[in-house]
Scaffold this motif. Structure first.
Motif, short mmCIF file in Angstrom:
data_model
loop_
_atom_site.label_atom_id
_atom_site.label_comp_id
_atom_site.label_asym_id
_atom_site.label_seq_id
_atom_site.Cartn_x
_atom_site.Cartn_y
_atom_site.Cartn_z
N GLU A 87 0.83 -1.21 0.00
CA GLU A 87 0.00 0.00 0.00
C GLU A 87 0.87 1.26 0.00
OE1 GLU A 87 -2.81 0.03 3.16
OE2 GLU A 87 -3.77 -1.85 2.57
N ILE A 88 0.41 2.27 -0.73
CA ILE A 88 1.06 3.57 -0.77
C ILE A 88 0.07 4.61 -0.27
CG2 ILE A 88 2.16 5.32 -2.21
CD1 ILE A 88 2.93 3.07 -4.15
N PHE A 89 0.44 5.27 0.81
CA PHE A 89 -0.40 6.34 1.34
C PHE A 89 0.23 7.68 0.99
CE2 PHE A 89 -0.70 9.55 4.70
CZ PHE A 89 -2.07 9.79 4.72
N VAL A 90 -0.53 8.55 0.33
CA VAL A 90 -0.11 9.92 0.04
C VAL A 90 -1.23 10.84 0.51
CG1 VAL A 90 0.56 11.59 -1.72
CG2 VAL A 90 1.26 9.20 -1.96
N ASP A 91 -0.91 11.78 1.36
CA ASP A 91 -1.91 12.71 1.90
C ASP A 91 -2.75 13.29 0.76
OD1 ASP A 91 -3.36 14.77 3.04
OD2 ASP A 91 -1.70 15.51 4.26
N ARG A 92 -4.05 13.01 0.77
CA ARG A 92 -4.91 13.43 -0.35
C ARG A 92 -5.09 14.94 -0.42
NH1 ARG A 92 -10.46 10.48 0.87
NH2 ARG A 92 -8.95 8.81 1.22
N ASN A 93 -4.82 15.64 0.65
CA ASN A 93 -4.93 17.10 0.64
C ASN A 93 -3.65 17.79 0.18
OD1 ASN A 93 -7.60 17.09 1.75
ND2 ASN A 93 -6.69 16.62 3.75
N MET A 94 -2.64 17.00 -0.13
CA MET A 94 -1.33 17.54 -0.49
C MET A 94 -1.20 17.64 -2.02
SD MET A 94 2.38 15.91 0.48
CE MET A 94 2.03 14.37 -0.39
N THR A 95 -0.71 18.78 -2.49
CA THR A 95 -0.43 18.93 -3.92
C THR A 95 1.01 18.49 -4.19
OG1 THR A 95 0.20 21.24 -3.57
CG2 THR A 95 -2.05 20.81 -4.29
N VAL A 96 1.20 17.77 -5.29
CA VAL A 96 2.50 17.21 -5.64
C VAL A 96 2.87 17.67 -7.04
CG1 VAL A 96 3.86 15.10 -5.92
CG2 VAL A 96 1.99 15.17 -4.24
N ALA A 97 4.11 18.11 -7.21
CA ALA A 97 4.61 18.50 -8.54
C ALA A 97 5.98 17.87 -8.75
CB ALA A 97 4.70 20.01 -8.66
N THR A 98 6.22 17.46 -9.99
CA THR A 98 7.46 16.76 -10.32
C THR A 98 8.24 17.51 -11.39
OG1 THR A 98 6.35 14.65 -9.90
CG2 THR A 98 8.45 14.56 -11.06
#
Length: 487
Positions: A64-75
């Motif tokens: 399982e991978i948990f990533v805070d759903r309220n967090m914006t991510v940019a690459t």
């Protein structure tokens, strides 16, 4: 740190590219809000894969991978997509930000200033230098004002001023950063933790501290494990000798021998697998073509971009066997454009003998055919040398650059950027060029390989033209002439 909230958690995550190519094996780690973490590991270990799993462009096979759903991510990836090269700067930002145009233009000015890039909105992306494109990649990520910034080899192609500017920016950046890099000095400046992807175990080891702290910690651990294992090996041997002695005595002595064998089993189980270090490429040399032409060839003029205008300048530089030239200048001045025209034979101020074989290492690897397998690419280089090398020699060269039998069957386009660099060097060895032209040969390459590469270039006996922004790398290579495009 003010907030210790977990924003990323991997729980026993496994991922395979194919049934025989494991990348991650039950990997577990966490990242907390506000942390600046380095993600490190051997070329091709799967660091970029972790980024793609984080952004859900890939899915894990298990775990399982948990990533805070309220967090914006940019690459900010390593290279700009070929599909984006024909876009203008404004079109490029529109594609990657999804902002309304008035807000987009307002933020564009801010992020371009943050990365120290002068970029008119109507300029086409392909017209930027490699270093400018690296800044544009970062700006496109920053315009989203992300809570988590993912950076994949952000110092590649940047000149020293660009690296200093980026380092200062990241030191002040108030949000979370996860960065893939082989640049130890850069990482030491701002990171506070390391995720190390071990290519042998496919596990991630998590450490606190910067890169140097981690290297020291690993070295101490390996030394301790080696000492412990050595002591256990001595005890095992001693007990084996005693067990054999008592076993031959018969009677009750056999029970003593049995207990000693049980003790041996315990000692064997207590031995630990010592952490393996990343493999380093074998020492190599780039041979010079056997029929090196006697003609002298020289650079009598060159072009450079000064204040955004193309300027032609005179020069008086002779290139000949065993002579090495370094071309220097800031990002955007035209170094890559100049050496590309030299490699193609279209530079007016450089006349090359027709019989001269040119080996050209491009920073974007566009001299490689991404649809070829590694084997096909190496075979092509060997055939082009026309110097009668064998299949056995080809495979020996490949092995020296860590290109195993599985990779030899892989298409070049499927390799990591670092592995593409190793293919490019292997091709140069097989090509046996008379003139070697290298554009940022340290980009994407594991730092462990760089001293080996520097030694090979230092001892290269043909003519060489080198562009590199890494002074500690260039210092290991003998340079006879310097062409400064700013002067």
């Amino acid at each position: 740190m003010a907030n210790q909230e977990t924003i990323i958690r991997f729980e026993k995550v496994s991922f395979n590219f194919s049934h025989d190519k494991a990348i991650l094996d039950e990997v577990s780690f966490t990242v907390r809000r506000g942390m600046k973490i380095a993600l490190m590991g051997q070329n091709g270990a799967g660091k970029s894969t972790i980024f793609k799993l984080l952004t859900k462009s890939l899915q894990p096979d298990s775990g399982e991978i948990f990533v805070d759903r309220n967090m914006t991510v940019a690459t900010a990836f390593q290279v700009i997509s070929p599909a984006d090269m024909s876009l203008t700067v404004l079109e490029y930002f529109k594609k990657h930000s999804h902002l309304e145009e008035h807000e987009l233009k307002r933020r564009m000015a801010s992020v371009l200033n943050a990365v120290n890039l002068h970029a008119p909105e109507d300029k086409v992306v392909k017209d930027f230098s490699g270093g400018q494109q690296a800044r544009l990649l970062l700006a496109a990520a920053l315009i989203q004002n992300p809570d988590l910034l993912l950076l994949d080899e952000p110092t590649n192609n940047l000149d020293p001023a660009g690296i200093a500017h980026l380092t200062a920016f990241l030191m002040m950046y108030p949000k979370s950063v996860l960065v893939i890099s082989h640049d130890a000095l850069f990482l030491n400046a701002f990171t506070e933790g390391v995720l190390y992807l071990d290519s042998f175990t496919q596990k991630v080891e998590q450490y606190s501290g910067n890169y140097s702290d981690v290297v020291e910690e690993i070295a101490i651990r390996i030394e301790k494990e080696n000492r412990s294992n050595a002591q256990k090996a001595r005890d095992i041997q001693e007990n084996k000798e005693k067990a054999n002695f008592f076993a031959h005595k018969g009677g009750k002595m056999r029970n003593v021998a049995k207990k000693m064998r049980e003790k041996i089993e315990v000692l064997e189980s207590e031995k630990v697998d010592v952490r393996k270090e990343d493999k380093t490429i074998r020492p190599f040399e780039i041979p010079v073509q056997s029929n090196f032409p006697n003609d002298l060839f020289k650079i009598s003029s060159f072009t450079a971009m000064i204040n955004h205008k193309q300027v032609t300048k005179s020069a008086d530089i002779i290139l000949m066997k065993k002579r090495h030239l370094q071309i220097v200048g800031p990002n955007g001045i035209g170094k890559s454009t100049l050496i590309e025209s030299m490699a193609n034979g279209t530079q007016p101020g450089l006349i090359l003998p027709a019989s001269l074989r040119v080996g050209y290492y491009r920073q974007d690897f566009s001299t490689l055919d991404f649809s070829q397998t590694v084997y096909q690419s190496l075979l092509e280089a060997m055939i082009n040398s026309n110097e009668g090398m064998s299949e056995e020699h080809l495979r020996s060269v490949a092995a020296g650059f860590l290109l195993n039998s599985s990779l030899m069957k892989s298409e070049i386009g499927s390799l990591s950027e670092g592995q593409k660099g190793l293919v490019a060097f292997a091709r140069l060895v097989l090509l046996k060029p008379g003139l070697l032209i290298l554009d940022e040969p340290t980009n994407h390459i594991n730092f462990r390989h760089l001293p080996v590469i520097a030694k090979a270039l230092d001892s290269y006996e043909g003519a060489m033209i080198l562009v590199s922004h890494v002074p500690e790398f260039v210092e290991q290579i003998h340079i006879d002439d310097i062409l400064d495009l700013e002067r």
